[in-house]
Write a protein that holds these residues in place. Structure first.
Motif, PDB file in Angstrom:
ATOM      1  N   ASN A   1       0.836  -1.203   0.000  1.00  0.00           N
ATOM      2  CA  ASN A   1       0.000   0.000   0.000  1.00  0.00           C
ATOM      3  C   ASN A   1       0.864   1.244   0.000  1.00  0.00           C
ATOM      4  O   ASN A   1       1.656   1.445   0.915  1.00  0.00           O
ATOM      5  N   VAL A   2       0.719   2.057  -1.028  1.00  0.00           N
ATOM      6  CA  VAL A   2       1.388   3.360  -1.046  1.00  0.00           C
ATOM      7  C   VAL A   2       0.281   4.399  -1.011  1.00  0.00           C
ATOM      8  O   VAL A   2      -0.479   4.543  -1.978  1.00  0.00           O
ATOM      9  N   VAL A   3       0.145   5.060   0.130  1.00  0.00           N
ATOM     10  CA  VAL A   3      -0.963   5.996   0.341  1.00  0.00           C
ATOM     11  C   VAL A   3      -0.377   7.404   0.344  1.00  0.00           C
ATOM     12  O   VAL A   3       0.425   7.739   1.219  1.00  0.00           O
TER      13      VAL A   3
ATOM     14  N   ASP B   1      -5.848   2.441   8.980  1.00  0.00           N
ATOM     15  CA  ASP B   1      -6.550   1.659   7.938  1.00  0.00           C
ATOM     16  C   ASP B   1      -5.550   0.942   7.030  1.00  0.00           C
ATOM     17  O   ASP B   1      -5.750  -0.211   6.643  1.00  0.00           O
ATOM     18  N   ALA B   2      -4.462   1.652   6.703  1.00  0.00           N
ATOM     19  CA  ALA B   2      -3.451   1.048   5.814  1.00  0.00           C
ATOM     20  C   ALA B   2      -2.842  -0.176   6.478  1.00  0.00           C
ATOM     21  O   ALA B   2      -2.529  -1.176   5.815  1.00  0.00           O
ATOM     22  N   VAL B   3      -2.701  -0.115   7.800  1.00  0.00           N
ATOM     23  CA  VAL B   3      -2.143  -1.243   8.552  1.00  0.00           C
ATOM     24  C   VAL B   3      -3.168  -2.379   8.648  1.00  0.00           C
ATOM     25  O   VAL B   3      -2.845  -3.546   8.423  1.00  0.00           O
ATOM     26  N   ALA B   4      -4.416  -2.002   8.932  1.00  0.00           N
ATOM     27  CA  ALA B   4      -5.458  -3.036   9.083  1.00  0.00           C
ATOM     28  C   ALA B   4      -5.601  -3.832   7.786  1.00  0.00           C
ATOM     29  O   ALA B   4      -5.761  -5.052   7.796  1.00  0.00           O
TER      30      ALA B   4
ATOM     31  N   THR C   1      -0.926  -7.523  12.928  1.00  0.00           N
ATOM     32  CA  THR C   1      -1.600  -7.585  14.223  1.00  0.00           C
ATOM     33  C   THR C   1      -0.608  -7.324  15.351  1.00  0.00           C
ATOM     34  O   THR C   1       0.601  -7.335  15.147  1.00  0.00           O
ATOM     35  N   GLY C   2      -1.142  -7.099  16.536  1.00  0.00           N
ATOM     36  CA  GLY C   2      -0.307  -6.906  17.719  1.00  0.00           C
ATOM     37  C   GLY C   2      -0.061  -5.444  18.008  1.00  0.00           C
ATOM     38  O   GLY C   2      -0.675  -4.550  17.418  1.00  0.00           O
TER      39      GLY C   2
ATOM     40  N   ALA D   1       3.764  -0.842   3.879  1.00  0.00           N
ATOM     41  CA  ALA D   1       2.943   0.296   3.461  1.00  0.00           C
ATOM     42  C   ALA D   1       3.732   1.582   3.640  1.00  0.00           C
ATOM     43  O   ALA D   1       4.601   1.672   4.503  1.00  0.00           O
ATOM     44  N   VAL D   2       3.433   2.549   2.793  1.00  0.00           N
ATOM     45  CA  VAL D   2       4.011   3.888   2.909  1.00  0.00           C
ATOM     46  C   VAL D   2       2.839   4.848   3.027  1.00  0.00           C
ATOM     47  O   VAL D   2       1.901   4.779   2.231  1.00  0.00           O
TER      48      VAL D   2
END
Ligand SMILES: NC(=O)C1=CN([C@@H]2O[C@H](COP(=O)(O)OP(=O)(O)OC[C@H]3O[C@@H](n4cnc5c(N)ncnc54)[C@H](O)[C@@H]3O)[C@@H](O)[C@H]2O)C=CC1
Ligand SMILES: O=C(CO)COP(=O)(O)O
Ligand SMILES: [Zn+2]
Length: 352
Positions: A13-15, A26-29, A34-35, A150-151
């Motif tokens: 994901n590059v946001v 959200d990008a992490v979810a 997890t954790g 992700a970024v």
């Protein structure tokens, strides 16, 4: 028999955009990470973004932990690892400039954890790359590290950062011209592995940035957008190459040497930009393209002289004559530029 194989590790994901910092959770979810998050940051980036990221995770009930780092060093990487172990972190989030992001990706690699890159400055093309750059005594390592999953690049924050950080990012990209020339030279003379795709992407990224330089202006958020896209593209070139070669040649060796001689004086991107003017001269001579490199840097307001870097002329000469010793990477510097030659290139290009 064909036996070649490669791993090209890229972010999923590059946001990029205005206000996207609040989409970090959200990008992490979406990555199914997890954790407990460990947010790795430094004092100013913490103020401008880190606290908001922590609050975002806390609101989701993930109880984030924070660790502050200042320098890119192996000691800092070990400290982050200890903090991650103590916090039983599930993944790492690097919020800051190039040094913070490098430390985070190297710690994530050693821990075997996922990592998210949240740049607070468009100052370097390590925001996406799977490489870490660490000084170590007389040398400078380019270490294979965990690329970000992700970024999250918030153009509102990047545009609000001191302008010099953005011009440093532009200069880091403009330096791709000479980095690719060095890589091609090393292929011809030393048979080093070369990727046509990575070389072409890196060069095209620099060309597009220069073509768009009229739109790269202080207080214009679109500038941050243009520069981040280029930084991502350059980082992807490094990932395709599996090395920093497409974005780091002799101009980077020169900058790494300056980091040893006069640490903390000028920004990485600004140093590599000035280095690029001189190494372009070494590649193509007095009538070559060094003026185009210098003009491209000048047009976005990046330094083109020793004085603008705030570095003494003699230090420039010292860095140029010893840059080839920094690491085993063949470039136009060959086995070293002697002092009269270094003085000639620095004077002819107006750097000193
Ligand atoms: N791993 C890779 O592929 C690459 C790594 N690098 C590395 O990155 C480093 C250079 O990165 P830089 O970001 O230039 O240096 P840096 O990480 O030292 O940051 C420069 C300064 O800007 C501050 N800063 C960051 N965001 C800010 C904001 N929004 N507002 C105010 N201040 C802010 C930082 O706190 C720091 O004091 C070098 O160590 C270089 O070797 C550079 C390019 C590629
Ligand atoms: O700065 C880099 C690319 O812009 C990479 O740095 P290294 O020279 O340490 O590989
Ligand atoms: Zn660089």
């Amino acid at each position: 028999m064909f036996e070649k194989s490669t791993w090209i590790r890229l972010p999923r994901n590059v946001v990029v955009g205005h206000g996207v910092l609040d989409e970090t959770v959200d990008a992490v979810a979406e990555l199914h990470l997890t954790g407990r998050p460990l947010v790795v940051t430094s004092p100013t980036p913490r103020e401008v973004a880190g606290t908001r990221v922590v609050e975002g995770f806390a609101a989701e009930g993930t109880d984030p932990e924070t660790v502050l780092v200042e320098e890119a060093s192996f000691e800092a990487v070990q400290r982050v690892i200890r903090e991650a172990d103590a916090a039983e972190a599930g993944f790492l989030v690097g919020v800051g400039g190039g040094k913070v992001i490098d430390i985070t990706k190297m710690a994530a690699d050693e821990l075997g954890l996922g990592f998210v890159s949240v740049p607070t400055a468009a100052s370097h093309d390590g925001i996406v790359s799977g490489r870490g750059s660490v000084p170590d005594g007389n040398t400078r390592h380019s270490v294979a590290a965990e690329p970000p999953l992700a970024v999250v690049a918030d153009t509102e924050i990047l545009a609000d950062a001191p302008w010099r950080l953005t011009t440093a990012g532009c200069a880091d990209i403009i330096s791709n011209y000479t980095a690719v020339k060095d890589w091609e030279l090393a292929k011809r003379l030393k048979n080093v592995e070369y990727s046509e795709y990575a070389g072409a992407l890196s060069r095209m990224t620099a060309e597009m940035l220069v073509e768009n330089s009229d739109s790269i202006k202080k207080n214009l958020e679109e500038s941050a957008w243009i520069v981040v896209k280029a930084l991502v593209s350059s980082g992807v070139a490094m990932s395709i190459a599996g090395s920093s070669r497409p974005a780091s040649g002799a101009e980077h060796l020169f900058s790494h040497q300056l980091d040893r001689l006069v640490p903390g004086t000028a920004l990485h991107g600004h140093q590599v930009g000035v280095g690029s003017i001189m190494t372009e001269y070494l590649h193509s001579g007095a009538k070559g393209e060094w003026r185009s490199v210098r003009n491209a840097l000048a047009s976005i307001g990046a330094p083109t002289t020793a004085e603008e870097l705030g570095i003494e002329d003699e230090t420039i000469i010292q860095a140029l004559t010893t840059a080839h010793e920094i690491r085993d990477r063949y470039t136009i510097l060959g086995d070293g530029v002697n002092e009269p030659a270094a003085r000639e290139v620095a004077r002819a290009t107006g750097v000193i």
